[in-house]
Design an enzyme around this catalytic site. Structure first.
Site, PDB file in Angstrom:
ATOM      1  N   HIS A 150      -4.475   1.314   7.837  1.00 41.45           N
ATOM      2  CA  HIS A 150      -3.035   2.019   7.856  1.00 41.45           C
ATOM      3  C   HIS A 150      -2.976   2.930   7.036  1.00 41.45           C
ATOM      4  O   HIS A 150      -2.166   4.050   7.203  1.00 41.45           O
ATOM      5  CB  HIS A 150      -2.047   0.573   7.571  1.00 41.45           C
ATOM      6  CG  HIS A 150      -0.420   0.899   7.542  1.00 41.45           C
ATOM      7  ND1 HIS A 150       0.110   0.617   8.318  1.00 41.45           N
ATOM      8  CD2 HIS A 150       0.022   1.836   6.562  1.00 41.45           C
ATOM      9  CE1 HIS A 150       1.520   1.050   8.083  1.00 41.45           C
ATOM     10  NE2 HIS A 150       1.390   1.888   6.902  1.00 41.45           N
ATOM     11  N   GLU A 151      -3.268   2.985   5.605  1.00 43.62           N
ATOM     12  CA  GLU A 151      -3.306   3.920   4.874  1.00 43.62           C
ATOM     13  C   GLU A 151      -4.194   5.207   4.982  1.00 43.62           C
ATOM     14  O   GLU A 151      -3.713   6.373   4.758  1.00 43.62           O
ATOM     15  CB  GLU A 151      -3.709   3.485   3.465  1.00 43.62           C
ATOM     16  CG  GLU A 151      -2.925   2.237   2.733  1.00 43.62           C
ATOM     17  CD  GLU A 151      -1.493   2.180   2.867  1.00 43.62           C
ATOM     18  OE1 GLU A 151      -0.997   3.504   3.140  1.00 43.62           O
ATOM     19  OE2 GLU A 151      -0.735   1.310   2.924  1.00 43.62           O
ATOM     20  N   GLN A 182       3.267   9.684   1.410  1.00 45.64           N
ATOM     21  CA  GLN A 182       4.470   9.309   1.455  1.00 45.64           C
ATOM     22  C   GLN A 182       5.576   9.608   0.429  1.00 45.64           C
ATOM     23  O   GLN A 182       6.464   9.267   0.432  1.00 45.64           O
ATOM     24  CB  GLN A 182       4.254   7.593   1.446  1.00 45.64           C
ATOM     25  CG  GLN A 182       3.666   7.120   2.982  1.00 45.64           C
ATOM     26  CD  GLN A 182       3.278   5.680   2.767  1.00 45.64           C
ATOM     27  OE1 GLN A 182       2.814   5.178   2.378  1.00 45.64           O
ATOM     28  NE2 GLN A 182       4.395   4.930   3.587  1.00 45.64           N
ATOM     29  N   GLY A 197       0.847  -1.114   0.143  1.00 40.54           N
ATOM     30  CA  GLY A 197       0.015  -0.186   0.099  1.00 40.54           C
ATOM     31  C   GLY A 197       0.891   1.173   0.120  1.00 40.54           C
ATOM     32  O   GLY A 197       2.000   1.218   0.228  1.00 40.54           O
ATOM     33  N   CYS A 203       5.972  -0.364   7.355  1.00 40.13           N
ATOM     34  CA  CYS A 203       5.579   0.924   6.895  1.00 40.13           C
ATOM     35  C   CYS A 203       6.770   1.238   6.060  1.00 40.13           C
ATOM     36  O   CYS A 203       7.658   1.189   6.523  1.00 40.13           O
ATOM     37  CB  CYS A 203       5.278   1.940   7.735  1.00 40.13           C
ATOM     38  SG  CYS A 203       4.619   3.432   6.882  1.00 40.13           S
ATOM     39  N   LEU A 204       6.682   1.664   4.721  1.00 46.12           N
ATOM     40  CA  LEU A 204       7.751   2.058   4.035  1.00 46.12           C
ATOM     41  C   LEU A 204       8.485   3.207   4.378  1.00 46.12           C
ATOM     42  O   LEU A 204       9.469   3.655   4.126  1.00 46.12           O
ATOM     43  CB  LEU A 204       7.216   2.134   2.502  1.00 46.12           C
ATOM     44  CG  LEU A 204       6.845   0.912   1.676  1.00 46.12           C
ATOM     45  CD1 LEU A 204       6.279   1.343   0.580  1.00 46.12           C
ATOM     46  CD2 LEU A 204       7.957   0.115   1.706  1.00 46.12           C
ATOM     47  N   HIS A 260      -2.620   7.486   7.497  1.00 48.57           N
ATOM     48  CA  HIS A 260      -1.331   8.274   6.856  1.00 48.57           C
ATOM     49  C   HIS A 260      -2.057   9.440   6.551  1.00 48.57           C
ATOM     50  O   HIS A 260      -1.397  10.694   6.407  1.00 48.57           O
ATOM     51  CB  HIS A 260      -0.718   7.576   5.498  1.00 48.57           C
ATOM     52  CG  HIS A 260       0.433   6.649   5.934  1.00 48.57           C
ATOM     53  ND1 HIS A 260       1.677   7.215   6.371  1.00 48.57           N
ATOM     54  CD2 HIS A 260       0.308   5.070   5.523  1.00 48.57           C
ATOM     55  CE1 HIS A 260       2.385   6.135   6.638  1.00 48.57           C
ATOM     56  NE2 HIS A 260       1.941   5.001   6.074  1.00 48.57           N
TER      57      HIS A 260
END
Ligand code: GNR
Ligand code: NI
Length: 189
Positions: free
Chosen positions: A156-157, A51, A46, A114-115, A160
């Protein structure tokens, strides 16, 4: 199409609250294409626009994370007969202006990563199922019930978009330990 740079903690832009998308134009389509390319390259399952530094309420998800361009990996983990790992098939999903309209009362725990917090993994508890509403690239509204990894990943997204990272769901001690570990990994690299 272009791979964009992924912001990492403690970049203050990750704490921004993203703005709703109002124009469903070619810039939005380019942003989404670049987000998919960036996510598949990472690889991740995702990615939120913030990000890559764009504070708009746009997410992409594909639960089949492996990079199509990657060399096939030879795997010997199954009793000696070699085979290669490839994504079975891509399932790209786009979420513009996503909302959770109804979270379930029962919760599920997943180990999240997480990236933007590379190489840190921790268990996070979230509603196990959600009803979500979002728009597509044309602005059409969709609604769906989700559970499992898709429900976890979408939550999670959406976090963000509110400037919230998965480590913000941990106790202060665990969050500090995670950030210390990340600092250490960076120094070693
Ligand atoms: O690649 C990712 N894996 C993942 C695993 C468990 C729960 C959430 C995620 S999302 C993450 C990519 C990312 O950072 N998205 O914002
Ligand atoms: Ni993330």
């Amino acid at each position: 199409m272009a791979i964009r740079e992924i912001l990492e903690v403690p970049d203050p832009r990750l704490k921004q609250v993203s703005k709703p998308v109002e124009s469903f134009d070619d810039d939005l389509k380019t942003l989404v294409e670049d987000m998919f390319e960036t996510m598949y390259d990472a690889p991740g399952i995702g990615l939120a626009a913030i990000q890559v530094g764009v504070p708009l309420r746009v997410l992409v998800i594909d639960l089949q994370p492996e990079d199509e361009d990657a060399e096939p990996e030879v795997c010997t983990a199954h009793g000696g007969h070699h085979h290669t790992h490839r994504p079975t098939k891509r399932e790209p999903r786009i979420f513009v202006n996503p909302e959770i309209v109804h979270p379930s009362e029962d919760v599920a725990v997943y180990q999240e990563g997480c990236l933007s917090v590379p190489e840190i993994y921790a268990d996070v508890e979230r509603p196990a199922a959600i009803r979500a509403r979002w728009q597509d690239l044309e602005g059409n509204v969709h609604e769906e019930e989700m559970e499992g990894l898709l429900a976890t990943c979408l939550q999670h997204e959406i976090d963000h978009l509110e400037g919230i990272l998965f480590i913000d769901h941990l106790s202060r001690l665990k969050r500090q330990m995670a950030l210390k570990k990340l600092e250490k990994l960076r120094k070693a690299a």
